[in-house]
Scaffold this motif. Structure first.
Motif, PDB file in Angstrom:
ATOM      1  N   SER A 189       0.823  -1.220   0.000  1.00 47.37           N
ATOM      2  CA  SER A 189       0.000   0.000   0.000  1.00 47.37           C
ATOM      3  C   SER A 189       0.860   1.274   0.000  1.00 47.37           C
ATOM      4  CB  SER A 189      -0.951  -0.006   1.190  1.00 47.37           C
ATOM      5  OG  SER A 189      -0.201  -0.103   2.372  1.00 47.37           O
ATOM      6  N   GLU A 190       2.174   1.119   0.173  1.00 47.24           N
ATOM      7  CA  GLU A 190       3.081   2.273   0.208  1.00 47.24           C
ATOM      8  C   GLU A 190       3.820   2.481  -1.124  1.00 47.24           C
ATOM      9  OE1 GLU A 190       3.695   4.398   2.658  1.00 47.24           O
ATOM     10  OE2 GLU A 190       2.272   3.438   4.029  1.00 47.24           O
ATOM     11  N   VAL A 191       3.453   1.671  -2.104  1.00 52.53           N
ATOM     12  CA  VAL A 191       4.273   1.620  -3.323  1.00 52.53           C
ATOM     13  C   VAL A 191       3.514   2.179  -4.521  1.00 52.53           C
ATOM     14  CG1 VAL A 191       5.173  -0.067  -4.989  1.00 52.53           C
ATOM     15  CG2 VAL A 191       5.766  -0.253  -2.590  1.00 52.53           C
ATOM     16  N   ARG A 192       4.233   2.896  -5.382  1.00 53.39           N
ATOM     17  CA  ARG A 192       3.657   3.291  -6.669  1.00 53.39           C
ATOM     18  C   ARG A 192       4.656   3.002  -7.786  1.00 53.39           C
ATOM     19  NH1 ARG A 192       1.367   8.682  -6.498  1.00 53.39           N
ATOM     20  NH2 ARG A 192       2.389   9.493  -8.346  1.00 53.39           N
ATOM     21  N   VAL A 193       4.112   2.682  -8.936  1.00 53.31           N
ATOM     22  CA  VAL A 193       4.956   2.399 -10.101  1.00 53.31           C
ATOM     23  C   VAL A 193       4.755   3.537 -11.089  1.00 53.31           C
ATOM     24  CG1 VAL A 193       5.405   0.796 -11.998  1.00 53.31           C
ATOM     25  CG2 VAL A 193       4.790  -0.094  -9.737  1.00 53.31           C
ATOM     26  N   GLU A 194       5.828   4.177 -11.474  1.00 52.32           N
ATOM     27  CA  GLU A 194       5.749   5.296 -12.414  1.00 52.32           C
ATOM     28  C   GLU A 194       6.454   4.957 -13.719  1.00 52.32           C
ATOM     29  OE1 GLU A 194       7.058   8.992 -10.692  1.00 52.32           O
ATOM     30  OE2 GLU A 194       5.495   8.926  -9.139  1.00 52.32           O
ATOM     31  N   GLY A 195       5.944   5.542 -14.800  1.00 56.19           N
ATOM     32  CA  GLY A 195       6.551   5.342 -16.126  1.00 56.19           C
ATOM     33  C   GLY A 195       5.595   4.650 -17.084  1.00 56.19           C
ATOM     34  N   LEU A 196       4.441   4.181 -16.561  1.00 59.07           N
ATOM     35  CA  LEU A 196       3.514   3.422 -17.407  1.00 59.07           C
ATOM     36  C   LEU A 196       2.217   4.182 -17.651  1.00 59.07           C
ATOM     37  CD1 LEU A 196       4.095  -0.040 -15.681  1.00 59.07           C
ATOM     38  CD2 LEU A 196       5.176   0.849 -17.760  1.00 59.07           C
ATOM     39  N   GLU A 197       2.135   5.420 -17.123  1.00 55.44           N
ATOM     40  CA  GLU A 197       0.918   6.205 -17.261  1.00 55.44           C
ATOM     41  C   GLU A 197       0.636   6.509 -18.744  1.00 55.44           C
ATOM     42  OE1 GLU A 197       4.499   8.240 -15.682  1.00 55.44           O
ATOM     43  OE2 GLU A 197       3.201   6.715 -14.881  1.00 55.44           O
ATOM     44  N   THR A 198      -0.635   6.550 -19.059  1.00 50.68           N
ATOM     45  CA  THR A 198      -1.192   6.813 -20.407  1.00 50.68           C
ATOM     46  C   THR A 198      -0.966   5.657 -21.400  1.00 50.68           C
ATOM     47  OG1 THR A 198       0.651   7.935 -21.516  1.00 50.68           O
ATOM     48  CG2 THR A 198      -0.761   9.328 -20.130  1.00 50.68           C
ATOM     49  N   LEU A 199      -0.324   4.586 -20.951  1.00 48.29           N
ATOM     50  CA  LEU A 199      -0.063   3.484 -21.888  1.00 48.29           C
ATOM     51  C   LEU A 199      -1.234   2.507 -21.948  1.00 48.29           C
ATOM     52  CD1 LEU A 199       3.619   2.594 -20.960  1.00 48.29           C
ATOM     53  CD2 LEU A 199       2.806   4.060 -22.806  1.00 48.29           C
ATOM     54  N   ASP A 200      -1.304   1.770 -23.045  1.00 45.75           N
ATOM     55  CA  ASP A 200      -2.289   0.698 -23.163  1.00 45.75           C
ATOM     56  C   ASP A 200      -1.775  -0.543 -22.433  1.00 45.75           C
ATOM     57  OD1 ASP A 200      -3.832   2.319 -24.671  1.00 45.75           O
ATOM     58  OD2 ASP A 200      -3.799   1.073 -26.484  1.00 45.75           O
ATOM     59  N   TYR A 201      -2.724  -1.298 -21.885  1.00 41.73           N
ATOM     60  CA  TYR A 201      -2.343  -2.564 -21.258  1.00 41.73           C
ATOM     61  C   TYR A 201      -3.396  -3.629 -21.516  1.00 41.73           C
ATOM     62  CZ  TYR A 201      -5.527  -1.201 -17.416  1.00 41.73           C
ATOM     63  OH  TYR A 201      -6.620  -0.809 -16.673  1.00 41.73           O
ATOM     64  N   LEU A 202      -2.958  -4.879 -21.438  1.00 42.02           N
ATOM     65  CA  LEU A 202      -3.876  -6.020 -21.506  1.00 42.02           C
ATOM     66  C   LEU A 202      -4.103  -6.475 -20.072  1.00 42.02           C
ATOM     67  CD1 LEU A 202      -2.166  -8.043 -24.410  1.00 42.02           C
ATOM     68  CD2 LEU A 202      -3.872  -6.202 -24.583  1.00 42.02           C
ATOM     69  N   ASP A 203      -5.366  -6.565 -19.676  1.00 45.88           N
ATOM     70  CA  ASP A 203      -5.668  -6.923 -18.293  1.00 45.88           C
ATOM     71  C   ASP A 203      -5.865  -8.439 -18.189  1.00 45.88           C
ATOM     72  OD1 ASP A 203      -6.519  -7.222 -15.724  1.00 45.88           O
ATOM     73  OD2 ASP A 203      -7.736  -5.395 -15.739  1.00 45.88           O
ATOM     74  N   ASN A 204      -4.900  -9.100 -17.551  1.00 42.82           N
ATOM     75  CA  ASN A 204      -4.985 -10.559 -17.398  1.00 42.82           C
ATOM     76  C   ASN A 204      -6.186 -10.976 -16.562  1.00 42.82           C
ATOM     77  OD1 ASN A 204      -2.784 -11.505 -18.913  1.00 42.82           O
ATOM     78  ND2 ASN A 204      -1.355 -10.967 -17.277  1.00 42.82           N
ATOM     79  N   LEU A 205      -6.750 -10.054 -15.785  1.00 43.74           N
ATOM     80  CA  LEU A 205      -7.900 -10.388 -14.943  1.00 43.74           C
ATOM     81  C   LEU A 205      -9.211 -10.183 -15.691  1.00 43.74           C
ATOM     82  CD1 LEU A 205      -6.650  -8.760 -11.616  1.00 43.74           C
ATOM     83  CD2 LEU A 205      -6.345 -11.104 -12.423  1.00 43.74           C
ATOM     84  N   GLN A 206      -9.135  -9.630 -16.905  1.00 41.70           N
ATOM     85  CA  GLN A 206     -10.343  -9.420 -17.709  1.00 41.70           C
ATOM     86  C   GLN A 206     -10.125  -9.931 -19.133  1.00 41.70           C
ATOM     87  OE1 GLN A 206     -12.669  -5.748 -16.987  1.00 41.70           O
ATOM     88  NE2 GLN A 206     -10.893  -5.025 -15.849  1.00 41.70           N
ATOM     89  N   ASP A 207      -9.772 -11.217 -19.221  1.00 41.79           N
ATOM     90  CA  ASP A 207      -9.596 -11.904 -20.513  1.00 41.79           C
ATOM     91  C   ASP A 207      -8.636 -11.180 -21.450  1.00 41.79           C
ATOM     92  OD1 ASP A 207     -11.426 -13.842 -19.799  1.00 41.79           O
ATOM     93  OD2 ASP A 207     -13.107 -12.573 -20.439  1.00 41.79           O
ATOM     94  N   ARG A 208      -7.674 -10.515 -20.889  1.00 44.83           N
ATOM     95  CA  ARG A 208      -6.671  -9.776 -21.664  1.00 44.83           C
ATOM     96  C   ARG A 208      -7.304  -8.692 -22.549  1.00 44.83           C
ATOM     97  NH1 ARG A 208      -2.984 -14.832 -22.321  1.00 44.83           N
ATOM     98  NH2 ARG A 208      -1.919 -14.694 -20.332  1.00 44.83           N
ATOM     99  N   SER A 209      -8.405  -8.124 -22.093  1.00 46.03           N
ATOM    100  CA  SER A 209      -8.974  -6.968 -22.803  1.00 46.03           C
ATOM    101  C   SER A 209      -8.004  -5.812 -22.714  1.00 46.03           C
ATOM    102  CB  SER A 209     -10.293  -6.533 -22.163  1.00 46.03           C
ATOM    103  OG  SER A 209     -11.191  -7.590 -22.203  1.00 46.03           O
TER     104      SER A 209
END
Ligand SMILES: O=P(O)(O)OC[C@H]1O[C@@H](O)[C@H](O)[C@@H](O)[C@@H]1O
Length: 296
Positions: free
Chosen positions: A150-170
Protein backbone atom coordinates in the motif's frame (compact mmCIF):
# COMPACT_ATOMS: atom_id res chain seq x y z
CA UNK A 1 28.72 -5.20 0.74
CA UNK A 2 26.86 -5.52 -2.56
CA UNK A 3 26.25 -9.09 -3.60
CA UNK A 4 24.17 -11.32 -5.81
CA UNK A 5 23.28 -15.02 -5.80
CA UNK A 6 22.42 -17.08 -8.87
CA UNK A 7 21.05 -20.63 -8.97
CA UNK A 8 21.93 -22.96 -11.82
CA UNK A 9 18.39 -24.22 -11.38
CA UNK A 10 16.48 -21.88 -13.68
CA UNK A 11 19.46 -19.55 -14.31
CA UNK A 12 17.65 -17.83 -11.48
CA UNK A 13 18.88 -14.79 -9.52
CA UNK A 14 17.70 -15.31 -5.93
CA UNK A 15 19.47 -12.48 -4.13
CA UNK A 16 20.64 -8.94 -4.78
CA UNK A 17 21.94 -7.01 -1.79
CA UNK A 18 22.86 -3.36 -1.38
CA UNK A 19 26.03 -1.99 0.21
CA UNK A 20 24.50 -2.43 3.70
CA UNK A 21 23.81 -6.09 3.00
CA UNK A 22 20.04 -5.46 2.79
CA UNK A 23 18.14 -7.74 0.44
CA UNK A 24 16.42 -6.01 -2.49
CA UNK A 25 14.65 -8.97 -4.09
CA UNK A 26 11.70 -10.79 -2.61
CA UNK A 27 11.92 -14.56 -2.18
CA UNK A 28 9.06 -16.37 -0.47
CA UNK A 29 9.68 -18.10 2.86
CA UNK A 30 7.97 -21.07 1.26
CA UNK A 31 10.09 -21.09 -1.90
CA UNK A 32 11.41 -24.48 -2.98
CA UNK A 33 14.85 -24.33 -4.57
CA UNK A 34 14.66 -27.48 -6.67
CA UNK A 35 12.66 -28.99 -9.54
CA UNK A 36 10.01 -29.35 -10.71
CA UNK A 37 8.56 -25.88 -9.96
CA UNK A 38 10.30 -22.55 -10.42
CA UNK A 39 11.69 -20.79 -7.34
CA UNK A 40 9.04 -18.39 -5.98
CA UNK A 41 10.79 -15.01 -5.98
CA UNK A 42 14.01 -13.46 -7.24
CA UNK A 43 14.18 -13.28 -11.03
CA UNK A 44 12.69 -16.29 -12.83
CA UNK A 45 13.25 -16.26 -16.57
CA UNK A 46 10.17 -16.82 -18.72
CA UNK A 47 11.33 -18.39 -22.00
CA UNK A 48 10.38 -19.43 -24.66
CA UNK A 49 6.86 -18.53 -23.60
CA UNK A 50 5.37 -15.94 -21.30
CA UNK A 51 2.35 -17.13 -19.27
CA UNK A 52 0.05 -19.25 -21.48
CA UNK A 53 0.78 -17.42 -24.75
CA UNK A 54 1.32 -20.78 -26.49
CA UNK A 55 1.13 -24.51 -25.85
CA UNK A 56 4.06 -24.89 -23.47
CA UNK A 57 3.89 -25.01 -19.70
CA UNK A 58 3.12 -21.70 -17.95
CA UNK A 59 6.04 -19.22 -18.46
CA UNK A 60 8.03 -21.71 -20.58
CA UNK A 61 10.62 -24.24 -19.46
CA UNK A 62 13.84 -22.21 -19.00
CA UNK A 63 12.99 -21.43 -15.36
CA UNK A 64 12.69 -25.16 -14.64
CA UNK A 65 15.90 -26.39 -16.22
CA UNK A 66 19.41 -26.82 -14.85
CA UNK A 67 21.71 -24.33 -16.57
CA UNK A 68 25.49 -24.71 -16.77
CA UNK A 69 28.34 -22.27 -16.30
CA UNK A 70 29.45 -20.92 -19.67
CA UNK A 71 33.23 -21.05 -19.41
CA UNK A 72 33.93 -19.62 -22.83
CA UNK A 73 31.24 -17.08 -23.79
CA UNK A 74 31.65 -15.13 -27.02
CA UNK A 75 32.69 -11.52 -26.38
CA UNK A 76 30.04 -9.20 -24.97
CA UNK A 77 29.53 -5.82 -26.68
CA UNK A 78 29.11 -4.05 -23.32
CA UNK A 79 32.32 -3.18 -21.41
CA UNK A 80 32.53 -5.28 -18.31
CA UNK A 81 35.49 -3.76 -16.48
CA UNK A 82 35.08 -3.67 -12.71
CA UNK A 83 31.93 -5.73 -12.74
CA UNK A 84 31.56 -9.06 -11.00
CA UNK A 85 29.77 -11.40 -13.33
CA UNK A 86 28.86 -14.97 -14.06
CA UNK A 87 27.97 -16.47 -17.45
CA UNK A 88 25.42 -19.25 -17.76
CA UNK A 89 24.19 -21.21 -20.75
CA UNK A 90 21.08 -23.23 -21.55
CA UNK A 91 20.68 -25.55 -24.53
CA UNK A 92 17.66 -27.74 -25.18
CA UNK A 93 17.74 -31.40 -24.20
CA UNK A 94 16.25 -34.17 -26.35
CA UNK A 95 13.14 -33.96 -24.17
CA UNK A 96 12.90 -30.17 -24.64
CA UNK A 97 13.14 -30.62 -28.42
CA UNK A 98 10.08 -32.86 -28.29
CA UNK A 99 7.93 -30.09 -26.78
CA UNK A 100 9.61 -27.15 -28.58
CA UNK A 101 11.39 -28.40 -31.71
CA UNK A 102 14.02 -25.66 -32.00
CA UNK A 103 17.74 -25.65 -31.35
CA UNK A 104 18.95 -22.64 -29.44
CA UNK A 105 21.78 -21.37 -27.30
CA UNK A 106 20.68 -19.10 -24.49
CA UNK A 107 23.56 -17.23 -22.85
CA UNK A 108 22.85 -15.30 -19.69
CA UNK A 109 25.26 -12.91 -18.04
CA UNK A 110 24.44 -11.75 -14.51
CA UNK A 111 26.64 -8.83 -13.46
CA UNK A 112 26.98 -6.52 -10.49
CA UNK A 113 28.40 -3.08 -11.21
CA UNK A 114 30.78 -1.33 -8.78
CA UNK A 115 27.86 0.95 -7.84
CA UNK A 116 25.71 -2.07 -6.95
CA UNK A 117 23.45 -2.18 -10.01
CA UNK A 118 22.30 -5.64 -11.05
CA UNK A 119 22.53 -6.27 -14.80
CA UNK A 120 21.17 -9.24 -16.70
CA UNK A 121 21.94 -9.77 -20.36
CA UNK A 122 20.27 -12.55 -22.32
CA UNK A 123 21.56 -13.57 -25.72
CA UNK A 124 19.44 -16.12 -27.51
CA UNK A 125 20.63 -17.62 -30.78
CA UNK A 126 18.77 -19.77 -33.26
CA UNK A 127 21.02 -22.77 -33.95
CA UNK A 128 18.47 -24.71 -36.02
CA UNK A 129 20.20 -26.76 -38.71
CA UNK A 130 16.93 -27.27 -40.61
CA UNK A 131 16.72 -23.66 -41.83
CA UNK A 132 13.66 -22.89 -39.69
CA UNK A 133 12.95 -19.67 -37.84
CA UNK A 134 11.44 -19.70 -34.37
CA UNK A 135 9.47 -17.21 -32.32
CA UNK A 136 9.28 -16.75 -28.58
CA UNK A 137 7.89 -14.51 -25.86
CA UNK A 138 10.00 -13.57 -22.87
CA UNK A 139 10.07 -11.93 -19.44
CA UNK A 140 12.47 -11.22 -16.60
CA UNK A 141 9.90 -11.94 -13.88
CA UNK A 142 11.49 -9.74 -11.19
CA UNK A 143 10.07 -9.86 -7.64
CA UNK A 144 11.02 -6.64 -5.84
CA UNK A 145 11.10 -6.59 -2.05
CA UNK A 146 9.02 -3.72 -0.69
CA UNK A 147 7.95 -2.41 2.72
CA UNK A 148 4.20 -2.65 2.13
CA UNK A 149 2.24 -2.89 -1.10
CA UNK A 150 0.00 0.00 0.00
CA UNK A 151 3.08 2.27 0.21
CA UNK A 152 4.27 1.62 -3.32
CA UNK A 153 3.66 3.29 -6.67
CA UNK A 154 4.96 2.40 -10.10
CA UNK A 155 5.75 5.30 -12.41
CA UNK A 156 6.55 5.34 -16.13
CA UNK A 157 3.51 3.42 -17.41
CA UNK A 158 0.92 6.20 -17.26
CA UNK A 159 -1.19 6.81 -20.41
CA UNK A 160 -0.06 3.48 -21.89
CA UNK A 161 -2.29 0.70 -23.16
CA UNK A 162 -2.34 -2.56 -21.26
CA UNK A 163 -3.88 -6.02 -21.51
CA UNK A 164 -5.67 -6.92 -18.29
CA UNK A 165 -4.98 -10.56 -17.40
CA UNK A 166 -7.90 -10.39 -14.94
CA UNK A 167 -10.34 -9.42 -17.71
CA UNK A 168 -9.60 -11.90 -20.51
CA UNK A 169 -6.67 -9.78 -21.66
CA UNK A 170 -8.97 -6.97 -22.80
CA UNK A 171 -7.14 -3.82 -23.80
CA UNK A 172 -7.40 -0.65 -21.67
CA UNK A 173 -5.55 2.64 -21.37
CA UNK A 174 -3.93 3.53 -18.05
CA UNK A 175 -5.70 6.56 -16.60
CA UNK A 176 -3.82 7.10 -13.33
CA UNK A 177 -0.67 9.21 -13.01
CA UNK A 178 0.98 6.17 -11.37
CA UNK A 179 0.01 2.60 -10.55
CA UNK A 180 -1.02 2.05 -6.94
CA UNK A 181 -2.21 -1.21 -5.42
CA UNK A 182 -5.54 -1.76 -3.70
CA UNK A 183 -6.42 -5.24 -4.96
CA UNK A 184 -5.09 -7.98 -7.23
CA UNK A 185 -3.38 -6.54 -10.29
CA UNK A 186 -2.08 -8.46 -13.31
CA UNK A 187 -1.45 -6.39 -16.42
CA UNK A 188 0.75 -6.38 -19.50
CA UNK A 189 1.69 -2.80 -20.39
CA UNK A 190 2.54 -2.37 -24.05
CA UNK A 191 5.21 -0.30 -25.76
CA UNK A 192 6.71 0.88 -22.47
CA UNK A 193 9.63 3.29 -22.06
CA UNK A 194 13.10 1.95 -21.28
CA UNK A 195 12.86 3.24 -17.68
CA UNK A 196 10.27 2.40 -15.02
CA UNK A 197 10.38 3.40 -11.34
CA UNK A 198 9.02 1.57 -8.32
CA UNK A 199 8.79 4.07 -5.49
CA UNK A 200 8.60 2.69 -1.95
CA UNK A 201 7.59 5.63 0.27
CA UNK A 202 8.08 3.87 3.57
CA UNK A 203 11.54 2.55 2.71
CA UNK A 204 12.39 5.88 1.05
CA UNK A 205 13.78 3.79 -1.75
CA UNK A 206 13.20 3.80 -5.48
CA UNK A 207 13.99 0.90 -7.75
CA UNK A 208 14.80 1.99 -11.26
CA UNK A 209 14.26 -0.63 -13.94
CA UNK A 210 16.06 -0.03 -17.21
CA UNK A 211 15.60 -2.39 -20.09
CA UNK A 212 16.64 -2.97 -23.67
CA UNK A 213 14.99 -5.10 -26.36
CA UNK A 214 11.97 -5.59 -24.12
CA UNK A 215 9.07 -3.32 -25.11
CA UNK A 216 6.45 -4.62 -22.67
CA UNK A 217 6.19 -4.60 -18.89
CA UNK A 218 4.08 -6.85 -16.69
CA UNK A 219 2.94 -5.58 -13.31
CA UNK A 220 1.65 -8.24 -10.91
CA UNK A 221 0.55 -8.56 -7.32
CA UNK A 222 -1.58 -11.59 -6.43
CA UNK A 223 -3.26 -9.99 -3.37
CA UNK A 224 -4.76 -12.08 -0.58
CA UNK A 225 -7.00 -14.60 -2.29
CA UNK A 226 -4.51 -15.73 -4.93
CA UNK A 227 -1.71 -15.68 -2.32
CA UNK A 228 -3.64 -18.26 -0.27
CA UNK A 229 -4.06 -20.45 -3.35
CA UNK A 230 -0.29 -20.62 -4.01
CA UNK A 231 1.35 -23.45 -2.08
CA UNK A 232 4.85 -21.92 -2.29
CA UNK A 233 3.81 -18.43 -1.13
CA UNK A 234 2.82 -17.21 2.36
CA UNK A 235 -0.71 -15.89 2.91
CA UNK A 236 0.51 -12.37 3.79
CA UNK A 237 3.60 -12.22 1.59
CA UNK A 238 1.77 -10.31 -1.15
CA UNK A 239 2.21 -7.23 1.03
CA UNK A 240 6.00 -7.37 0.73
CA UNK A 241 6.45 -7.95 -2.99
CA UNK A 242 5.63 -6.51 -6.36
CA UNK A 243 6.57 -7.93 -9.73
CA UNK A 244 7.55 -5.53 -12.50
CA UNK A 245 8.67 -7.66 -15.41
CA UNK A 246 10.58 -6.42 -18.45
CA UNK A 247 9.09 -8.44 -21.28
CA UNK A 248 8.52 -9.07 -24.99
CA UNK A 249 4.99 -10.42 -25.26
CA UNK A 250 2.68 -8.58 -27.64
CA UNK A 251 5.05 -8.98 -30.58
CA UNK A 252 6.96 -12.26 -30.22
CA UNK A 253 10.64 -12.19 -31.13
CA UNK A 254 11.43 -14.13 -34.33
CA UNK A 255 14.93 -15.40 -35.11
CA UNK A 256 16.13 -16.91 -38.36
CA UNK A 257 18.86 -19.58 -38.15
CA UNK A 258 22.11 -17.93 -37.06
CA UNK A 259 20.35 -14.82 -35.74
CA UNK A 260 20.73 -13.64 -32.17
CA UNK A 261 18.49 -11.53 -29.93
CA UNK A 262 19.64 -9.55 -26.92
CA UNK A 263 17.41 -8.58 -23.99
CA UNK A 264 18.81 -6.48 -21.16
CA UNK A 265 17.67 -5.65 -17.67
CA UNK A 266 19.40 -3.23 -15.35
CA UNK A 267 18.19 -2.63 -11.80
CA UNK A 268 19.25 0.17 -9.46
CA UNK A 269 18.09 0.96 -5.95
CA UNK A 270 18.38 4.67 -5.09
CA UNK A 271 17.26 6.60 -2.01
CA UNK A 272 13.98 8.38 -2.86
CA UNK A 273 14.73 11.21 -0.41
CA UNK A 274 17.68 12.21 -2.56
CA UNK A 275 15.15 13.17 -5.21
CA UNK A 276 12.77 14.80 -2.67
CA UNK A 277 10.28 12.07 -3.44
CA UNK A 278 10.16 13.07 -7.11
CA UNK A 279 11.84 10.71 -9.47
CA UNK A 280 13.63 12.41 -12.28
CA UNK A 281 14.56 9.57 -14.65
CA UNK A 282 17.07 11.70 -16.58
CA UNK A 283 18.92 12.48 -13.42
CA UNK A 284 18.97 8.87 -12.38
CA UNK A 285 20.52 7.95 -15.68
CA UNK A 286 23.17 10.66 -15.37
CA UNK A 287 24.00 9.45 -11.89
CA UNK A 288 24.37 5.89 -13.09
CA UNK A 289 27.77 4.37 -13.66
CA UNK A 290 26.46 2.68 -16.79
CA UNK A 291 25.94 4.77 -19.91
CA UNK A 292 22.39 4.75 -21.20
CA UNK A 293 23.39 3.61 -24.64
CA UNK A 294 24.62 0.35 -23.19
CA UNK A 295 21.07 -0.63 -22.31
CA UNK A 296 18.95 0.31 -25.30
O1 LIG B 1 2.79 -18.86 -10.58
P1 LIG B 1 3.64 -18.47 -11.77
O2 LIG B 1 3.53 -19.45 -12.89
O3 LIG B 1 5.05 -18.21 -11.37
O4 LIG B 1 3.04 -17.12 -12.31
C1 LIG B 1 2.89 -16.03 -11.49
C2 LIG B 1 2.27 -14.84 -12.23
O5 LIG B 1 3.19 -14.39 -13.19
C3 LIG B 1 2.81 -13.18 -13.82
O6 LIG B 1 3.79 -12.81 -14.73
C4 LIG B 1 1.51 -13.39 -14.57
O7 LIG B 1 1.11 -12.18 -15.18
C5 LIG B 1 0.45 -13.90 -13.60
O8 LIG B 1 -0.75 -14.16 -14.30
C6 LIG B 1 0.93 -15.14 -12.88
O9 LIG B 1 -0.03 -15.53 -11.92
Amino acid sequence: MNSKKVYLYGGHVTSWKDEHGDELLFVSNKAIFKPPKAIRGGIPICFPQFSNFGNLEQHGFARNRIWTIDTDPPPFPVPTSNTAYVDLILKPTEEDLKIWPHSFEYRLRVALSPGGDLMLTSRIRNTNADGKSFSFTFAYHTYFKISDISEVRVEGLETLDYLDNLQDRSRFTEQGDAIVFESELDRIYLGTPSKIAIIDHEMKRTFVVRKGGLPDAVVWNPWDKKAKAMSDFGDDEYKRMVCVEAAAIEKPVTLKPGEEWTGKLELSAVPSSYYSGQLDPDRVIQDSSVPEDSIS
